[in-house]
Write a protein that holds these residues in place. Sequence first.
Motif, PDB file in Angstrom:
ATOM      1  N   MET A   1       0.790  -1.082   0.034  1.00 46.37           N
ATOM      2  CA  MET A   1       0.012  -0.015   0.057  1.00 46.37           C
ATOM      3  C   MET A   1       0.688   1.371  -0.124  1.00 46.37           C
ATOM      4  O   MET A   1       0.468   2.154  -0.600  1.00 46.37           O
ATOM      5  CB  MET A   1      -1.122  -0.176   1.132  1.00 46.37           C
ATOM      6  CG  MET A   1      -2.173  -0.973   0.879  1.00 46.37           C
ATOM      7  SD  MET A   1      -3.579  -0.922   2.330  1.00 46.37           S
ATOM      8  CE  MET A   1      -4.218   0.662   2.199  1.00 46.37           C
ATOM      9  N   PRO A   2       1.915   1.272   0.737  1.00 45.60           N
ATOM     10  CA  PRO A   2       2.848   2.521   0.628  1.00 45.60           C
ATOM     11  C   PRO A   2       3.355   2.639  -0.742  1.00 45.60           C
ATOM     12  O   PRO A   2       3.687   3.745  -1.434  1.00 45.60           O
ATOM     13  CB  PRO A   2       3.816   2.210   1.889  1.00 45.60           C
ATOM     14  CG  PRO A   2       3.141   1.426   2.793  1.00 45.60           C
ATOM     15  CD  PRO A   2       2.457   0.206   2.038  1.00 45.60           C
ATOM     16  N   VAL A   3       4.001   1.644  -1.250  1.00 42.61           N
ATOM     17  CA  VAL A   3       4.402   1.664  -2.847  1.00 42.61           C
ATOM     18  C   VAL A   3       3.357   2.164  -3.714  1.00 42.61           C
ATOM     19  O   VAL A   3       3.783   3.244  -4.419  1.00 42.61           O
ATOM     20  CB  VAL A   3       4.944   0.290  -3.203  1.00 42.61           C
ATOM     21  CG1 VAL A   3       5.444   0.507  -4.638  1.00 42.61           C
ATOM     22  CG2 VAL A   3       6.022   0.065  -2.213  1.00 42.61           C
ATOM     23  N   TYR A   4       2.007   1.760  -3.643  1.00 45.05           N
ATOM     24  CA  TYR A   4       1.156   2.297  -4.337  1.00 45.05           C
ATOM     25  C   TYR A   4       0.776   3.662  -4.271  1.00 45.05           C
ATOM     26  O   TYR A   4       0.653   4.616  -5.000  1.00 45.05           O
ATOM     27  CB  TYR A   4      -0.140   1.551  -4.260  1.00 45.05           C
ATOM     28  CG  TYR A   4      -0.207   0.015  -4.673  1.00 45.05           C
ATOM     29  CD1 TYR A   4       0.539  -0.528  -5.915  1.00 45.05           C
ATOM     30  CD2 TYR A   4      -0.678  -0.804  -4.265  1.00 45.05           C
ATOM     31  CE1 TYR A   4       0.323  -1.696  -6.133  1.00 45.05           C
ATOM     32  CE2 TYR A   4      -0.633  -2.282  -4.327  1.00 45.05           C
ATOM     33  CZ  TYR A   4      -0.126  -2.666  -5.411  1.00 45.05           C
ATOM     34  OH  TYR A   4      -0.010  -3.906  -5.914  1.00 45.05           O
ATOM     35  N   ALA A   5       0.969   4.184  -2.821  1.00 45.65           N
ATOM     36  CA  ALA A   5       0.562   5.703  -2.777  1.00 45.65           C
ATOM     37  C   ALA A   5       2.018   6.267  -3.363  1.00 45.65           C
ATOM     38  O   ALA A   5       1.658   7.515  -3.928  1.00 45.65           O
ATOM     39  CB  ALA A   5       0.527   5.644  -1.299  1.00 45.65           C
ATOM     40  N   ARG A   6       3.071   6.031  -3.101  1.00 45.79           N
ATOM     41  CA  ARG A   6       4.238   6.766  -3.629  1.00 45.79           C
ATOM     42  C   ARG A   6       4.172   6.871  -5.021  1.00 45.79           C
ATOM     43  O   ARG A   6       4.515   7.795  -5.746  1.00 45.79           O
ATOM     44  CB  ARG A   6       5.551   5.879  -3.170  1.00 45.79           C
ATOM     45  CG  ARG A   6       6.809   6.543  -3.715  1.00 45.79           C
ATOM     46  CD  ARG A   6       7.786   5.619  -3.547  1.00 45.79           C
ATOM     47  NE  ARG A   6       7.852   4.474  -4.663  1.00 45.79           N
ATOM     48  CZ  ARG A   6       8.547   3.227  -4.329  1.00 45.79           C
ATOM     49  NH1 ARG A   6       9.102   3.002  -3.522  1.00 45.79           N
ATOM     50  NH2 ARG A   6       8.288   2.528  -5.462  1.00 45.79           N
ATOM     51  N   GLU A   7       3.740   5.689  -5.562  1.00 39.45           N
ATOM     52  CA  GLU A   7       3.603   5.776  -7.224  1.00 39.45           C
ATOM     53  C   GLU A   7       2.304   6.612  -7.630  1.00 39.45           C
ATOM     54  O   GLU A   7       2.122   6.328  -8.802  1.00 39.45           O
ATOM     55  CB  GLU A   7       3.812   4.055  -7.727  1.00 39.45           C
ATOM     56  CG  GLU A   7       4.857   3.615  -7.310  1.00 39.45           C
ATOM     57  CD  GLU A   7       6.140   4.509  -7.953  1.00 39.45           C
ATOM     58  OE1 GLU A   7       5.983   5.063  -9.284  1.00 39.45           O
ATOM     59  OE2 GLU A   7       7.195   4.601  -7.414  1.00 39.45           O
ATOM     60  N   GLN A   8       1.502   6.917  -6.726  1.00 41.79           N
ATOM     61  CA  GLN A   8       0.335   7.758  -7.228  1.00 41.79           C
ATOM     62  C   GLN A   8      -0.848   7.050  -7.892  1.00 41.79           C
ATOM     63  O   GLN A   8      -1.395   7.429  -8.563  1.00 41.79           O
ATOM     64  CB  GLN A   8       0.602   8.908  -8.088  1.00 41.79           C
ATOM     65  CG  GLN A   8       1.587  10.112  -7.550  1.00 41.79           C
ATOM     66  CD  GLN A   8       1.185  10.602  -6.249  1.00 41.79           C
ATOM     67  OE1 GLN A   8       0.079  11.634  -6.443  1.00 41.79           O
ATOM     68  NE2 GLN A   8       1.748  10.583  -5.079  1.00 41.79           N
ATOM     69  N   VAL A   9      -1.077   5.718  -7.434  1.00 46.03           N
ATOM     70  CA  VAL A   9      -2.350   5.063  -7.665  1.00 46.03           C
ATOM     71  C   VAL A   9      -3.130   5.338  -6.940  1.00 46.03           C
ATOM     72  O   VAL A   9      -3.239   5.840  -5.843  1.00 46.03           O
ATOM     73  CB  VAL A   9      -1.998   3.429  -7.478  1.00 46.03           C
ATOM     74  CG1 VAL A   9      -3.379   2.836  -7.696  1.00 46.03           C
ATOM     75  CG2 VAL A   9      -0.666   2.925  -8.022  1.00 46.03           C
ATOM     76  N   SER A  10      -4.394   5.873  -7.843  1.00 39.79           N
ATOM     77  CA  SER A  10      -5.244   6.910  -7.205  1.00 39.79           C
ATOM     78  C   SER A  10      -6.495   5.963  -6.372  1.00 39.79           C
ATOM     79  O   SER A  10      -7.069   6.870  -5.703  1.00 39.79           O
ATOM     80  CB  SER A  10      -5.999   7.776  -8.263  1.00 39.79           C
ATOM     81  OG  SER A  10      -6.492   6.955  -9.194  1.00 39.79           O
ATOM     82  N   HIS A  11      -6.638   4.771  -6.876  1.00 37.62           N
ATOM     83  CA  HIS A  11      -7.821   3.941  -5.983  1.00 37.62           C
ATOM     84  C   HIS A  11      -6.871   2.591  -5.472  1.00 37.62           C
ATOM     85  O   HIS A  11      -6.332   1.830  -6.484  1.00 37.62           O
ATOM     86  CB  HIS A  11      -9.023   3.800  -6.829  1.00 37.62           C
ATOM     87  CG  HIS A  11      -9.605   5.242  -6.969  1.00 37.62           C
ATOM     88  ND1 HIS A  11      -9.381   6.150  -8.012  1.00 37.62           N
ATOM     89  CD2 HIS A  11     -10.707   5.640  -6.152  1.00 37.62           C
ATOM     90  CE1 HIS A  11     -10.154   7.113  -7.645  1.00 37.62           C
ATOM     91  NE2 HIS A  11     -11.046   6.915  -6.796  1.00 37.62           N
TER      92      HIS A  11
END
Length: 187
Positions: A125-135
């Motif tokens: 989840m933190p990697v997805y946030a860092r990479e700007q996955v919006s949902h």
Amino acid sequence: MASPVKRRATYDDLQQVPPHRVAEIVDGDLYVSPRPGSRPTLAVSVLGFDLASRFDLGRRGQGGWWKLFGLELHFGEDVLVPDLAGWRRERMPELPDTAAFTLAPDWVCEVVSPGTERLDRAKKMPVYAREQVSHLWLVNPAARTLEVYRLAEGRWLLLGTHEGAAHVRAEPFEALELDLAPLWGEG
């Protein structure tokens, strides 16, 4: 006494993992998980079919998405394998002929299990946030829940936790009323 220096995992390490396992690299660590069992596979298959028929194939007036199962996302040294990932066609007009994507998806779905929940929540989840996955959606077949998140100011905002046989409209696919019961093999 000095601690031994830990070597960072590489893509070569990932390629040495047997094909009946799912291998990912997060923060330099190699994570190896068994392939999903029948319940998680059913949940992601039903979800993928419901979403693809409406948003990928454009039936019933929608469209504009690519959704893919089990591919690799390469974000620098991190290699993640979400259960399902989706890109808006306005960001990715043509589907590349590749097994590994460097363009972050607009939406990911992880089907959590006791063996993957810590990895999915604490590492991916933190990697997805860092990479700007919006949902991001977390589907838990054992608990019969769907958690829906939106990225807001670099952090995950929980929009809702839906359970059982609920009928839900969840971002970014709120145009579809999703019946959760078939995800659990019910109805």
